[in-house]
Design a protein around this motif. Sequence first.
Motif, PDB file in Angstrom:
ATOM      1  N   LEU A  53     -64.073 -45.886 123.140  1.00 29.98           N
ATOM      2  CA  LEU A  53     -63.635 -45.510 124.477  1.00 29.98           C
ATOM      3  C   LEU A  53     -64.164 -44.110 124.778  1.00 29.98           C
ATOM      4  N   PHE A  54     -64.779 -43.945 125.941  1.00 29.16           N
ATOM      5  CA  PHE A  54     -65.382 -42.684 126.355  1.00 29.16           C
ATOM      6  C   PHE A  54     -64.499 -42.073 127.442  1.00 29.16           C
ATOM      7  N   PHE A  55     -63.835 -40.974 127.111  1.00 28.64           N
ATOM      8  CA  PHE A  55     -62.923 -40.305 128.032  1.00 28.64           C
ATOM      9  C   PHE A  55     -63.559 -39.011 128.537  1.00 28.64           C
ATOM     10  N   GLY A  56     -63.916 -38.979 129.822  1.00 25.19           N
ATOM     11  CA  GLY A  56     -64.404 -37.747 130.418  1.00 25.19           C
ATOM     12  C   GLY A  56     -63.244 -36.798 130.651  1.00 25.19           C
ATOM     13  N   ARG A  57     -63.497 -35.499 130.510  1.00 29.43           N
ATOM     14  CA  ARG A  57     -62.417 -34.522 130.641  1.00 29.43           C
ATOM     15  C   ARG A  57     -62.457 -33.735 131.945  1.00 29.43           C
ATOM     16  N   ALA A  58     -63.469 -33.965 132.790  1.00 25.39           N
ATOM     17  CA  ALA A  58     -63.499 -33.307 134.090  1.00 25.39           C
ATOM     18  C   ALA A  58     -62.535 -34.032 135.028  1.00 25.39           C
ATOM     19  N   ILE A  59     -61.711 -33.272 135.717  1.00 24.48           N
ATOM     20  CA  ILE A  59     -60.777 -33.843 136.695  1.00 24.48           C
ATOM     21  C   ILE A  59     -61.455 -33.757 138.062  1.00 24.48           C
ATOM     22  N   PRO A  60     -61.575 -34.885 138.770  1.00 24.89           N
ATOM     23  CA  PRO A  60     -62.324 -34.890 140.034  1.00 24.89           C
ATOM     24  C   PRO A  60     -61.861 -33.845 141.053  1.00 24.89           C
ATOM     25  N   SER A  61     -60.573 -33.564 141.105  1.00 29.12           N
ATOM     26  CA  SER A  61     -60.072 -32.581 142.078  1.00 29.12           C
ATOM     27  C   SER A  61     -60.276 -31.144 141.609  1.00 29.12           C
ATOM     28  N   GLY A  62     -60.800 -30.995 140.384  1.00 24.82           N
ATOM     29  CA  GLY A  62     -61.069 -29.667 139.839  1.00 24.82           C
ATOM     30  C   GLY A  62     -60.379 -29.463 138.503  1.00 24.82           C
ATOM     31  N   GLY A  63     -61.003 -28.706 137.657  1.00 21.68           N
ATOM     32  CA  GLY A  63     -60.434 -28.399 136.353  1.00 21.68           C
ATOM     33  C   GLY A  63     -60.833 -29.397 135.287  1.00 21.68           C
ATOM     34  N   GLN A  64     -60.246 -29.222 134.135  1.00 23.84           N
ATOM     35  CA  GLN A  64     -60.532 -30.043 132.960  1.00 23.84           C
ATOM     36  C   GLN A  64     -59.234 -30.520 132.335  1.00 23.84           C
ATOM     37  N   VAL A  65     -59.301 -31.642 131.637  1.00 25.31           N
ATOM     38  CA  VAL A  65     -58.190 -32.059 130.785  1.00 25.31           C
ATOM     39  C   VAL A  65     -58.183 -31.071 129.623  1.00 25.31           C
ATOM     40  N   SER A  66     -57.097 -30.325 129.483  1.00 28.55           N
ATOM     41  CA  SER A  66     -57.034 -29.290 128.451  1.00 28.55           C
ATOM     42  C   SER A  66     -56.876 -29.919 127.066  1.00 28.55           C
ATOM     43  N   THR A  71     -54.320 -33.808 123.501  1.00 29.53           N
ATOM     44  CA  THR A  71     -53.525 -34.066 122.294  1.00 29.53           C
ATOM     45  C   THR A  71     -52.244 -34.807 122.644  1.00 29.53           C
ATOM     46  N   ALA A  72     -51.596 -34.433 123.740  1.00 29.74           N
ATOM     47  CA  ALA A  72     -50.381 -35.124 124.170  1.00 29.74           C
ATOM     48  C   ALA A  72     -50.683 -36.582 124.523  1.00 29.74           C
ATOM     49  N   PHE A  73     -51.808 -36.829 125.196  1.00 25.91           N
ATOM     50  CA  PHE A  73     -52.204 -38.198 125.531  1.00 25.91           C
ATOM     51  C   PHE A  73     -52.497 -38.997 124.259  1.00 25.91           C
ATOM     52  N   LEU A  74     -53.245 -38.394 123.348  1.00 27.01           N
ATOM     53  CA  LEU A  74     -53.578 -39.060 122.086  1.00 27.01           C
ATOM     54  C   LEU A  74     -52.307 -39.406 121.308  1.00 27.01           C
ATOM     55  N   GLY A  76     -49.133 -39.525 122.380  1.00 30.50           N
ATOM     56  CA  GLY A  76     -48.127 -40.319 123.083  1.00 30.50           C
ATOM     57  C   GLY A  76     -48.574 -41.694 123.526  1.00 30.50           C
ATOM     58  N   THR A  77     -49.886 -41.907 123.665  1.00 32.09           N
ATOM     59  CA  THR A  77     -50.376 -43.185 124.205  1.00 32.09           C
ATOM     60  C   THR A  77     -51.278 -43.933 123.231  1.00 32.09           C
ATOM     61  N   VAL A  78     -52.269 -43.243 122.668  1.00 35.62           N
ATOM     62  CA  VAL A  78     -53.259 -43.936 121.840  1.00 35.62           C
ATOM     63  C   VAL A  78     -52.705 -44.226 120.440  1.00 35.62           C
ATOM     64  N   THR A  79     -52.189 -43.210 119.777  1.00 34.74           N
ATOM     65  CA  THR A  79     -51.715 -43.375 118.395  1.00 34.74           C
ATOM     66  C   THR A  79     -50.619 -44.425 118.259  1.00 34.74           C
ATOM     67  N   PRO A  80     -49.616 -44.482 119.159  1.00 37.50           N
ATOM     68  CA  PRO A  80     -48.610 -45.547 119.024  1.00 37.50           C
ATOM     69  C   PRO A  80     -49.199 -46.963 119.138  1.00 37.50           C
ATOM     70  N   ALA A  81     -50.286 -47.120 119.899  1.00 38.86           N
ATOM     71  CA  ALA A  81     -50.908 -48.441 120.048  1.00 38.86           C
ATOM     72  C   ALA A  81     -51.754 -48.810 118.839  1.00 38.86           C
TER      73      ALA A  81
END
Length: 151
Positions: A53-66, A71-74, A76-81
Amino acid sequence: MTTRRATLSAVRVALAAAGATLALAGCGTLPPPGAGGARACGSGFETFERDTLFFGRAIPSGGQVSDAEWTAFLDGTVTPAFPQGLTVIDAAGQWRGVSGEVVRERSKLVVLLHARSEKDDADIAAIIGAYRQRFAQEAVLQERQAVCVRF
C-alpha cells in the motif's frame, strides 16, 4: 508483390495481437486459494499474497501527514488488522492526480504478507478508506502479487 507484403504484414500484426492477448490472459486475477499454489511454490513454501500500500503524506488542502499522525494511524488502524506483522518503508514518490498536476511527496509503503482471504481483503479496503478519509487523500495505491514464502 505489394498485396502479398500487405497480407504478410496483416498476418504478423494479427499474430502479435493474439500472442499479446494470450500472454495477458492470466494477469487479471490471482488463482483461488488452494488452486495448486503449494505445488507452484515448491517444497517448504506457502502461497501468500503480498499487498503493498502506497500512502502519500501530502494533504491536498496543505501540509503533510506528520510522523505522529502516521504513527497513530499505523497503531490504531493498520496494526490491529494485521497483528501478525507488516513492514513500513519510507519513500519519496510522485504521481499525477485528477487535476493533471504532478504531486511530489513523502510517502509510506506498507507491505503486508498474508494468506488469501475475504477478511484480509475487507481489512485492506477499510485501511485504504480510513486513510483517504482521515487525510483527504484522492487515492491510496494498492499493488498485489502472489508470492511464495517460508518462515
